[in-house]
Design a protein around this motif. Sequence first.
Motif, PDB file in Angstrom:
ATOM      1  N   LEU A   1      56.810   0.922 -13.404  1.00  0.00           N
ATOM      2  CA  LEU A   1      57.342   0.354 -14.712  1.00  0.00           C
ATOM      3  C   LEU A   1      56.493   0.438 -16.515  1.00  0.00           C
TER       4      LEU A   1
ATOM      5  N   ALA B   1      55.450 -11.646 -21.732  1.00  0.00           N
ATOM      6  CA  ALA B   1      56.387 -12.539 -21.349  1.00  0.00           C
ATOM      7  C   ALA B   1      56.566 -11.760 -19.690  1.00  0.00           C
ATOM      8  N   VAL B   2      56.797 -10.303 -19.258  1.00  0.00           N
ATOM      9  CA  VAL B   2      57.082 -10.367 -18.193  1.00  0.00           C
ATOM     10  C   VAL B   2      55.278 -11.265 -17.384  1.00  0.00           C
TER      11      VAL B   2
ATOM     12  N   GLN C   1      50.942  -7.828  -2.438  1.00  0.00           N
ATOM     13  CA  GLN C   1      52.204  -7.818  -1.754  1.00  0.00           C
ATOM     14  C   GLN C   1      52.988  -7.128  -2.772  1.00  0.00           C
TER      15      GLN C   1
ATOM     16  N   SER D   1      47.739 -10.671  -5.993  1.00  0.00           N
ATOM     17  CA  SER D   1      49.380 -10.766  -5.255  1.00  0.00           C
ATOM     18  C   SER D   1      49.793  -8.767  -5.852  1.00  0.00           C
TER      19      SER D   1
ATOM     20  N   ASP E   1      57.297 -17.950 -10.664  1.00  0.00           N
ATOM     21  CA  ASP E   1      58.835 -17.513 -10.500  1.00  0.00           C
ATOM     22  C   ASP E   1      59.054 -16.993  -9.013  1.00  0.00           C
ATOM     23  N   THR E   2      57.361 -17.360  -7.773  1.00  0.00           N
ATOM     24  CA  THR E   2      57.862 -17.776  -6.743  1.00  0.00           C
ATOM     25  C   THR E   2      57.501 -18.985  -5.580  1.00  0.00           C
ATOM     26  N   ARG E   3      58.170 -19.001  -5.319  1.00  0.00           N
ATOM     27  CA  ARG E   3      57.912 -20.174  -4.089  1.00  0.00           C
ATOM     28  C   ARG E   3      56.522 -20.455  -3.658  1.00  0.00           C
TER      29      ARG E   3
ATOM     30  N   THR F   1      55.736  -1.062  -8.269  1.00  0.00           N
ATOM     31  CA  THR F   1      56.584  -0.820  -9.243  1.00  0.00           C
ATOM     32  C   THR F   1      56.027  -2.024 -10.689  1.00  0.00           C
TER      33      THR F   1
ATOM     34  N   ARG G   1      56.089 -14.926 -16.708  1.00  0.00           N
ATOM     35  CA  ARG G   1      57.342 -15.143 -16.118  1.00  0.00           C
ATOM     36  C   ARG G   1      56.420 -15.358 -14.361  1.00  0.00           C
ATOM     37  N   LYS G   2      55.751 -14.170 -14.211  1.00  0.00           N
ATOM     38  CA  LYS G   2      55.576 -13.929 -12.646  1.00  0.00           C
ATOM     39  C   LYS G   2      54.474 -15.241 -12.320  1.00  0.00           C
TER      40      LYS G   2
ATOM     41  N   ARG H   1      56.648  -7.772 -24.060  1.00  0.00           N
ATOM     42  CA  ARG H   1      57.410  -7.753 -23.458  1.00  0.00           C
ATOM     43  C   ARG H   1      56.718  -7.524 -22.553  1.00  0.00           C
ATOM     44  N   LEU H   2      55.737  -6.758 -22.379  1.00  0.00           N
ATOM     45  CA  LEU H   2      54.295  -6.919 -20.763  1.00  0.00           C
ATOM     46  C   LEU H   2      54.576  -8.431 -20.762  1.00  0.00           C
TER      47      LEU H   2
ATOM     48  N   THR I   1      53.638  -5.070  -4.916  1.00  0.00           N
ATOM     49  CA  THR I   1      53.745  -4.716  -5.981  1.00  0.00           C
ATOM     50  C   THR I   1      53.938  -4.116  -7.321  1.00  0.00           C
ATOM     51  N   ALA I   2      52.352  -4.196  -6.829  1.00  0.00           N
ATOM     52  CA  ALA I   2      51.481  -3.257  -7.812  1.00  0.00           C
ATOM     53  C   ALA I   2      52.213  -1.286  -7.620  1.00  0.00           C
TER      54      ALA I   2
END
Lengths: 247, 255
Positions: free
Chosen positions: B99, B23-24, B90, B86, B31-33, B95, B27-28, B20-21, B92-93
């Motif tokens: 998790l 796949a996430v 950014q 990033s 998934d950003t511009r 969140t 995706r990352k 699952r990690l 995001t670390a």
Amino acid sequence: MKAAPCSGEVILVIEFRHVSKTYKDTKALDDVSFTVEPGSVTGFLGPNGAGKSTAMRILVGLSRATTGTATVFGRPYMSLDCPGAHVGTLLDATAQHSGRSGREVLTLGAMTLGLPRSRVDEVQEMVGLTRKESARTVGRYSLGMKQRLGIGHALLGSPRVLVLDEPVNGLDPQGIRWMRELLRGLADAGCSVLLSSHLLHEVEQIADHVVMIGQGRILAQGSVTGFERGLEQAFFELTAATDRGAA
Amino acid sequence: MSVMEEKDVMSGGSSIPFGRLLAVEARKLLDTRGSKIMILILVVLVIAAIVGRGFFSGPEFHRLVGTAGIGYGTLLPALGILTVTSEWSQRTALTTFTLEPRRWRVLAAKCVPPLVVAVVASGFAVLVAASATAVVAGVQGVGADWEVEPSALLGWAGGNVLLMGVGLALGMLFLNAPAAIVVFLSAPMLANIVHGLGSAGKELVEWIDLNTAAGVLASGELSGGDAARLAVTAVLWIAVPMAIGVARVVRREVS
């Protein structure tokens, strides 16, 4: 999955026991002890720089206490299985990738927690983000929208505990009212909430318990209505000694 | 429900599966511009370079594959660096590690998709080079040169994977894209200086220089001595910075 996430009776939800945190020569937290009772909204109140965020980061394992322990359901956060499914956290609504859409942020969270995509639609609706808004990149969000997105992210796993750092920051009066009703509803359903704020009146309106902190020390704690001369008076008297201006 | 029962509910062995990690994190990557633009640039650049070179220097398949490597040599490691950094730039670390507090698992998951990208990018370059070789030969009316050892192509792809690994490792070591990119780009210059320090310098460069290592891989002929030098270079540029970087991320205060 139902939107009402919180059930079950728990004795210890959040407990700080003699937590101290020292950075080089400054003491960010000094012997902090308090608990959050089940089904309550506890306001963590203090001036900027009082140590609220530090305490919350220690609780969810992003920072380490120098001494003392902080636990959720009697256990260190780090030792919970899939902690995001039990504890919903919003520490900083602005800490999102500016090039990622709001919906994508929620989707990544839902994927990590193993939730169906339909949960993303549910929380989007709960926090009042329209489809159009959620398709935009976070860089174009107002602070209020980022807060809603962050709350939505925290709610993804239908947690029984919410840890929210300054969640009403940037919300307009309607937003603050919405937040109050949302948190009240969650607490009534058995969810426990710890939210920090430096805004007295918001805490007074939202919380039923208050923990006051100033310069890393707990100054007082109790029921919101339990302060004899009102919360505001108590707050200013207690923080006066540690006030930067008065020092 | 008692506290004991509550604890049992929470330790039901339902920790986040590694897949699952993975796949996430995959995706990352897309998934950003910024990441979409970067992949697009990579694709366009490779096609333009290969086709352009094909028309100028003739339909030689092996040479055209190598042309892609010029862009890959800096862009793939840059992608590896940005993948890691990033989370910090950014923020995001915050969140991500809330998790999954076992941060090393996130880092491990983060490394896999870029390495796959390096393999896919290599395959893509081979396809583009093959098409360009055939088209140029047809248009110019000359015979195409398809001469290449399969081991050389594999080695070349391996070199791309190696460089991606270096990017990831430097990203973790510095947690700051500009610093990691500067170090990566200035390494060949340092190697040049060392190379100029006489025979001992030349010998040393063979053990520590990334371009030398990638070149040896791309030659498709790996002697025992080559393998030893390659291993030392990989330890120096991947294993060591990654180990330090992981230790740093695991201990670091996230705010």
